[in-house]
Design an enzyme around this catalytic site. Sequence first.
Site: not given
Lengths: 774, 774
Positions: B568, B570
Amino acid sequence: MPNTILQESSKLTPGILSLIPTLYVGWADSILSPSEIEFVQSKIKELDFLTEDDKAYLLKYTDPRNPPSDEVFKTWKLAIQRHSTTLNAEDIASLESLGLEIAKKGIGYQNEALWKAPQTKQAIRDIRKSLGIQNRDGARILPGHLVKVNPHTDINIVLAKEMQEHLDGDYKEIGDKIKKLLRDPFFAYKTLRNKDEYRDHVLEQLKTLARQGLTSYSFPTEYGGQNKPGDHIAIFENLAYHDLSLTVKYGVQLGLFGGAIQGLGTESHHRKYLKPMMDMDLLGCFAMTETNHGSNVKGLETVAVYDHASESYIINTPHEKAGKEYIGNAMHCTMAAVFAQLIVDGKSHGVHAFLVEVRDKDHNLLPGVRIEDNGYKMGLNGVDNGRLWFQNVSIPKENLLNKYGDVDDNGQYTSPIENPNKRFFTMLGALVTGRVSVGLAGNSAAKTALSIATKYGSQRRQFASKDGIEETIILDYPTHQDRLFPLLAKTYALHFALQKLNTDLAADSDHKDRRKIETKAAGLKAIATWHATHTIQECREACGGKGYLAENRFTDLKADSDIFTTFEGDNTVLLQLVAKGLLTEFKKSFHDEGVKAVMKYIGAQVSQKFSEYNFTATRNTNIEHLRDRDFHLEAFRYREKKLLYTVSQRMQGYIKKRIDSNQAFLKCQIHFLELAKAYVDRLVLRNYVAAIDKMPEGDAKDSFNLMCDLYAVDTLLNNKGWFLENDYMEGSKTKALRRLKQKLYQEVRPRANTLVEAFGIPEELLGAKIVLYN
Amino acid sequence: MPNTILQESSKLTPGILSLIPTLYVGWADSILSPSEIEFVQSKIKELDFLTEDDKAYLLKYTDPRNPPSDEVFKTWKLAIQRHSTTLNAEDIASLESLGLEIAKKGIGYQNEALWKAPQTKQAIRDIRKSLGIQNRDGARILPGHLVKVNPHTDINIVLAKEMQEHLDGDYKEIGDKIKKLLRDPFFAYKTLRNKDEYRDHVLEQLKTLARQGLTSYSFPTEYGGQNKPGDHIAIFENLAYHDLSLTVKYGVQLGLFGGAIQGLGTESHHRKYLKPMMDMDLLGCFAMTETNHGSNVKGLETVAVYDHASESYIINTPHEKAGKEYIGNAMHCTMAAVFAQLIVDGKSHGVHAFLVEVRDKDHNLLPGVRIEDNGYKMGLNGVDNGRLWFQNVSIPKENLLNKYGDVDDNGQYTSPIENPNKRFFTMLGALVTGRVSVGLAGNSAAKTALSIATKYGSQRRQFASKDGIEETIILDYPTHQDRLFPLLAKTYALHFALQKLNTDLAADSDHKDRRKIETKAAGLKAIATWHATHTIQECREACGGKGYLAENRFTDLKADSDIFTTFEGDNTVLLQLVAKGLLTEFKKSFHDEGVKAVMKYIGAQVSQKFSEYNFTATRNTNIEHLRDRDFHLEAFRYREKKLLYTVSQRMQGYIKKRIDSNQAFLKCQIHFLELAKAYVDRLVLRNYVAAIDKMPEGDAKDSFNLMCDLYAVDTLLNNKGWFLENDYMEGSKTKALRRLKQKLYQEVRPRANTLVEAFGIPEELLGAKIVLYN
């Protein structure tokens, strides 16, 4: 040139020459497996640019049972060197182009069209690939030459090799040996999710190490050992590049169980048990830790009561939670070295170790012994940890490991060490080997993680600075460098301190420096294993989603090494030991010279030294000064000494107020930890500097110095709050250090791959799909 | 008192009263499972101190199909309260002694010897235990009373419950519901080492959630949903107290796949797909990430070419590494939401999402689709991640999720958002739900870890301060407190920021505040998930060897949550987004008022505000000042604003020197990260303070304030280098803060167990053997 070489040289036709570079590298790496050989041989037979004689010659040297002699090897090397001096970088960029170029210089070269045909080059390339050789390996056979280096992704093999020599030091031979063995397909990584299968596999591997003679290094020659304790630890360090379950299993059997027999037992034990233990005919465990007592070994509750009538000891676990816990080899072993309170005539003489048979030849538990599996763990599931309880288990008198305490013929306890406290710590001294080993193994795990993350980071691209141009290599992002490079520098630094410690320990057979070594081992074990955990985590994240896949190694690396921060001494407890050791040393000088005098002297030393320094240095932002090793050493020293001085002052103050010394210690506990960390930081820097000082000038030394700069600057910045708080530096200086750090990243970047290549971890052991070449 | 209650009261004989406290707690917790009931009923039948009428009454209320009505419940509660007012702490220390004491007050009490017999008490205790009730639960039924509290190990249940109400806020109802369900034996943790078995198990659980109506919260009521997006995220947050594989699987199906249909599709897609998707009749995956493109979604390479003749899109994966990767639900799904570059008439219109059927009803792959298992991962092995490739897969025109881009009947591309860049970011906006969810789930995992480590730390003893006295509880060691308490404080702080964000997001149905929410979500996701990883690691280590055994939960908790820092978005990339967002805001004011004027204004603001503060505060070590919330808020604000100002200045400087803006950004990249962290720190503090301000005065508020003090002081100390460097504080002040921090530990210590109890995580979900009671 010796005759044999001349003679051999004459055989080298163009056809043979074309394949010599490839064969040479193949043999140099000794990686010729049967299936590879078969493929290579069938390939050679097909080649239309070879004569039948060429083929016969080449086939001879692809037979694993017939390795080329030293003379042949030298001949090949000389031929390559001789014929390649005039070649340019492009010609030697691959082994196949190199082979084709030197073929031209062979006697009787003709039919140029055939040699230039693309399928000729392709055929040689196929052979190279089927041998698992990367082109960059070509550089090894051309000392003085380099394959064309792309600073962003390529490796300066010559420099890496030279650096590796320095890193390996005295342990090069044993390291090469063990790494070569581990590259054998027998040791190839397997995904074994079922613990019982995994444990069997690891036991099989351990037995293979025994058959290869790798389990006898730490034991005396008179019992079949090799009496090279330093090499023993180096084996552990190198095993840690591979499966850590195997590493730990090796450590349990040889370091802990074998170590207890050797270190705490006497001649009869050595004679009876060492050989079968080394040969894996006697598998044993080290039953010290109990559920309720881990760190506090002195408080363990298992008892061994001496019964003079039967001349035996009766071993009992007084209650469930006094059972032995986390005991490695528990499910495979037949014997346990059990640590228990020795009771003679109702009087306790403290913890001693006893050899207790726990299973019969059919692997059934003996009466009174209960053993349960510890079940699945976070990692190390190839190690059979378990719990043990004893109920009225009787063992003969001679099974007490009696070096430091025994019961005589009259049933009286005797010991060469009168003070029970001193006796206890002497017996526990055996743990020092484990701590040095685990520290080194932690650093090996960190090296593996850094090798994978650096290699991946220099291949992986993400985000283009502009539309339409190639995306940026992620290792070129400063944040990515900031993530990896300081950890790389610290790994280098820790390496030298740990290796020196190993060598010092091996040299200390008379235990003269034992206390000092114990303090260093405790401190380095704690810092190195925390560093490993942190480094592996950072490297995993630096590989993104790829780092999360089991195929890329971090899964096992992280889970297996995680316990390192806890076992062989919990890190927090160890650092307290370190700090107490430093304070004891400090107090000793009190007793010699009187409290006040010493405090005054040290206080003066800290503040005088500081004020001398103060006027010139707190705001010196000159880059030469900031990279000056004396500045680093002095700043590290100042931090340690001042923390020691202030914590002593605080303790003195509390004790003056008649605060109980234990309460006083608790009040200063966090301060003590800071002191221990400062001590280890300085120890590491000093050892690193001493190692570099011995190196000859050149690229390798420069690279080590660069990493040392980064380690020193990074450590200073990690503690900049402290230095600023104590007016040792001003803000302008810490800011300058921060800028310098980013400058150092730019110097590190072009050699990043070389710096991890220098660790010398074979690809098979890295075991990460994302960084397999070709 | 209402009539029904009076009537019911009259039935309460001494025999009934003796068991009422136990039954009351049993029902209040709704944990009566069939096997427990059976045991309890047989036990009740045996009791010799009960009349047959008593037995009939009690048996009636042990039938799970016959829960006591609200009136009966109230009657019991009143009876207990009325009869217990005169009792002392000892009498109410256990439910059995409480029962026996209030039995005395019942009408017709006699035969005292029978009541006082040890076996009577034992019988009630047996019933309590077989219901899985701990004695400390007794306090719940006696508001105003407390079971005798041992500050070191016991819990102030009333305070914990009150704090939990504040923590749960608007999500109490849904939280209670989901936790109750997860306590059902159906959801009990299993050790499933084989990924395929594990995946089947998780899919089965997901279907159960669907049957319980828990999969419809984020969808519109007209399609069978409940239109409560905040509750949907709260379900995810609460699932994260349990198996994270189930949590992620839930998120993939509903948040990602379902979210794409809802957010990027239009009415026909909603009508056709939402219901079967919620019911798990249509399993789907979210095929965005590719091997070569993860963070850089814009650069993904899968193409969807529009063919006007057939009115269809042809999906192709151009090369192996452009395959979709890490795709959850890949092995179970029949449909994929595929993100691809939309090509119309040879022109690319950027990334769009397409619904592609990938498997037929018999679960066979459809032509042109290739799917491979991603294999074992570090954790989340109950989620079926895989890789997908497409070769000439044709899908009908209506399968484009066409909210933000479509092809009209003439084959022309149309979009309500003209700017392709803006269009791209609008489409990606759907990811914000995932980021808020993952941030909350990370915090749930941190809460679980802290609950286990704190509870264990307050039971575990190691090392006695003197021989012969009990060993010290490890949570009483300052180093242990230093390890856990700041993390606990930060977990509290993050909770309120994340929860507020969830509520704000749910309220933003018109996307008015979307950009601001996206910035906050990116920042909080990054900081919360790093915090989770760090906290779980620290808690694992704080439990020593016990923390390494799979039976104590950290194994899964650590491995499963590890990917949170990467997926979702980095974390490092997200923080850059945050910083860029802040700079854009900053630049906007440039455009409105001119560069120079704004820079000057901000610069003046930073330095003026600072110099006003400077004279009085840099060396103020007064403890009230150091705990003053305004001081904290101002220091956090100063750090953020000054970092924003200086990074803007640097960027300006580089751009003036005509350095390419991307190069300039890279030079400042580490600085940008610092800015983003400072921004999140301040955001968290502000939200925490706002939440506390709304609470009524009392113990709960005091406890939240204490944790807020610790969070603020800890954050300041973590950045003390920066504050000292910038002359915002002097060394005397940072040292005073350090002393204050240790003082705060002493205030936290007696309520440590209460503070983790307030998270309200049921023991069944903690799933750690070391902290199961009794």
